[in-house]
Design an enzyme around this catalytic site. Structure first.
Site, PDB file in Angstrom:
ATOM      1  N   ASP A 111     -15.977  14.360   2.406  1.00 61.28           N
ATOM      2  CA  ASP A 111     -14.679  13.984   2.959  1.00 61.28           C
ATOM      3  C   ASP A 111     -14.298  14.975   4.060  1.00 61.28           C
ATOM      4  OD1 ASP A 111     -12.106  12.137   1.708  1.00 61.28           O
ATOM      5  OD2 ASP A 111     -11.649  13.684   3.190  1.00 61.28           O
TER       6      ASP A 111
ATOM      7  N   ASN B 212      -8.546   4.669  -4.489  1.00 65.61           N
ATOM      8  CA  ASN B 212      -7.215   4.280  -4.026  1.00 65.61           C
ATOM      9  C   ASN B 212      -7.290   2.847  -3.517  1.00 65.61           C
ATOM     10  OD1 ASN B 212      -6.112   6.856  -4.518  1.00 65.61           O
ATOM     11  ND2 ASN B 212      -6.872   7.624  -2.565  1.00 65.61           N
TER      12      ASN B 212
ATOM     13  N   GLN C 189      -4.289   3.606  -0.021  1.00 65.66           N
ATOM     14  CA  GLN C 189      -5.624   3.440   0.574  1.00 65.66           C
ATOM     15  C   GLN C 189      -5.480   3.446   2.091  1.00 65.66           C
ATOM     16  OE1 GLN C 189      -7.618  -0.235  -0.451  1.00 65.66           O
ATOM     17  NE2 GLN C 189      -9.492   0.325   0.646  1.00 65.66           N
TER      18      GLN C 189
ATOM     19  N   HIS D  36     -14.168   2.739  -1.253  1.00 68.45           N
ATOM     20  CA  HIS D  36     -14.789   4.053  -1.416  1.00 68.45           C
ATOM     21  C   HIS D  36     -14.308   4.685  -2.706  1.00 68.45           C
ATOM     22  CE1 HIS D  36     -11.126   4.366   1.043  1.00 68.45           C
ATOM     23  NE2 HIS D  36     -10.912   5.542   0.488  1.00 68.45           N
TER      24      HIS D  36
ATOM     25  N   HIS E 284     -13.724   8.269  -4.341  1.00 69.08           N
ATOM     26  CA  HIS E 284     -13.649   9.719  -4.172  1.00 69.08           C
ATOM     27  C   HIS E 284     -14.283  10.367  -5.403  1.00 69.08           C
ATOM     28  CE1 HIS E 284     -10.373   9.780  -0.982  1.00 69.08           C
ATOM     29  NE2 HIS E 284     -10.186   8.572  -1.473  1.00 69.08           N
TER      30      HIS E 284
HETATM   31  P1  AMP Z   1      -8.148   6.864   1.110  1.00 69.81           P
HETATM   32  O1  AMP Z   1      -6.860   7.505   1.513  1.00 69.81           O
HETATM   33  O2  AMP Z   1      -8.353   6.747  -0.366  1.00 69.81           O
HETATM   34  O3  AMP Z   1      -8.353   5.544   1.829  1.00 69.81           O
HETATM   35  O4  AMP Z   1      -9.284   7.857   1.553  1.00 69.81           O
HETATM   36  C1  AMP Z   1      -9.817   7.912   2.831  1.00 69.81           C
HETATM   37  C2  AMP Z   1     -10.504   9.236   2.928  1.00 69.81           C
HETATM   38  O5  AMP Z   1     -11.402   9.178   4.015  1.00 69.81           O
HETATM   39  C3  AMP Z   1      -9.577  10.424   3.175  1.00 69.81           C
HETATM   40  O6  AMP Z   1      -9.752  11.369   2.134  1.00 69.81           O
HETATM   41  C4  AMP Z   1     -10.035  10.967   4.524  1.00 69.81           C
HETATM   42  O7  AMP Z   1      -9.996  12.374   4.580  1.00 69.81           O
HETATM   43  C5  AMP Z   1     -11.454  10.445   4.601  1.00 69.81           C
HETATM   44  N1  AMP Z   1     -12.007  10.245   5.932  1.00 69.81           N
HETATM   45  C6  AMP Z   1     -11.454   9.556   6.944  1.00 69.81           C
HETATM   46  N2  AMP Z   1     -12.281   9.547   8.013  1.00 69.81           N
HETATM   47  C7  AMP Z   1     -13.388  10.228   7.639  1.00 69.81           C
HETATM   48  C8  AMP Z   1     -14.611  10.568   8.282  1.00 69.81           C
HETATM   49  N3  AMP Z   1     -14.875  10.193   9.546  1.00 69.81           N
HETATM   50  N4  AMP Z   1     -15.527  11.292   7.600  1.00 69.81           N
HETATM   51  C9  AMP Z   1     -15.273  11.676   6.334  1.00 69.81           C
HETATM   52  N5  AMP Z   1     -14.155  11.380   5.666  1.00 69.81           N
HETATM   53  C10 AMP Z   1     -13.209  10.670   6.313  1.00 69.81           C
END
Ligand code: AMP
Ligand code: ZN
Length: 115
Positions: free
Chosen positions: A30, A88, A95, A101, A103
């Site tokens: 992440d 999420n 989300q 995805h 986590h």
């Molecule tokens: P969510 O809020 O559950 O949709 O999680 C999305 C996650 O993606 C967040 O924890 C972000 O930090 C992560 N994220 C967004 N863009 C990237 C990226 N390019 N590479 C790695 N993680 C990312």
């Protein structure tokens, strides 16, 4: 899917800290880690969320949760003390990326409720 950042990561169109890949799944670090270990495990195929899963996706989700996550937990050194898996989902789930995805968070004691 065009304009989906996680599809681009899965397709290696943009770089990521990839820690796992097979024919159907990738896992990468992440960008904004919330724990010492924080990786995202995603299907390569674009599925918006758990709510969009089809009957044919059951085996894929089983593969992620029963095989990929335990393997990664061991490789990342969080199997002994434990970890958290979070998906999420939707607006109230906060989300932010609309590509399913999971986590995988570990390396510290998690709090409950998560906030
Ligand atoms: P969510 O809020 O559950 O949709 O999680 C999305 C996650 O993606 C967040 O924890 C972000 O930090 C992560 N994220 C967004 N863009 C990237 C990226 N390019 N590479 C790695 N993680 C990312
Ligand atoms: Zn996508």
């Amino acid at each position: 899917m065009a304009d989906c950042i996680f599809c681009k990561i899965a397709g290696k169109e943009i770089p990521s800290g990839m820690v796992y890949e097979d024919d159907r799944v990738v896992a990468f670090k992440d960008l904004e880690p919330q724990a010492p270990v924080h990786v995202l495990v995603i299907p390569k195929k674009h599925v918006e969320s758990i709510l969009a899963l089809q009957e044919e996706d059951k085996e894929l989700i089983g593969h992620i949760l029963c095989e990929v996550v335990p393997k990664l937990a061991k490789e990342l050194g969080v199997d002994a003390k434990g970890f958290r898996i979070v998906a999420n989902t939707g607006e109230d789930g906060n989300q932010t990326v609309k590509h399913l995805h999971f986590h995988l968070l570990g390396g510290r004691s998690m709090q409950w409720p998560p906030g």
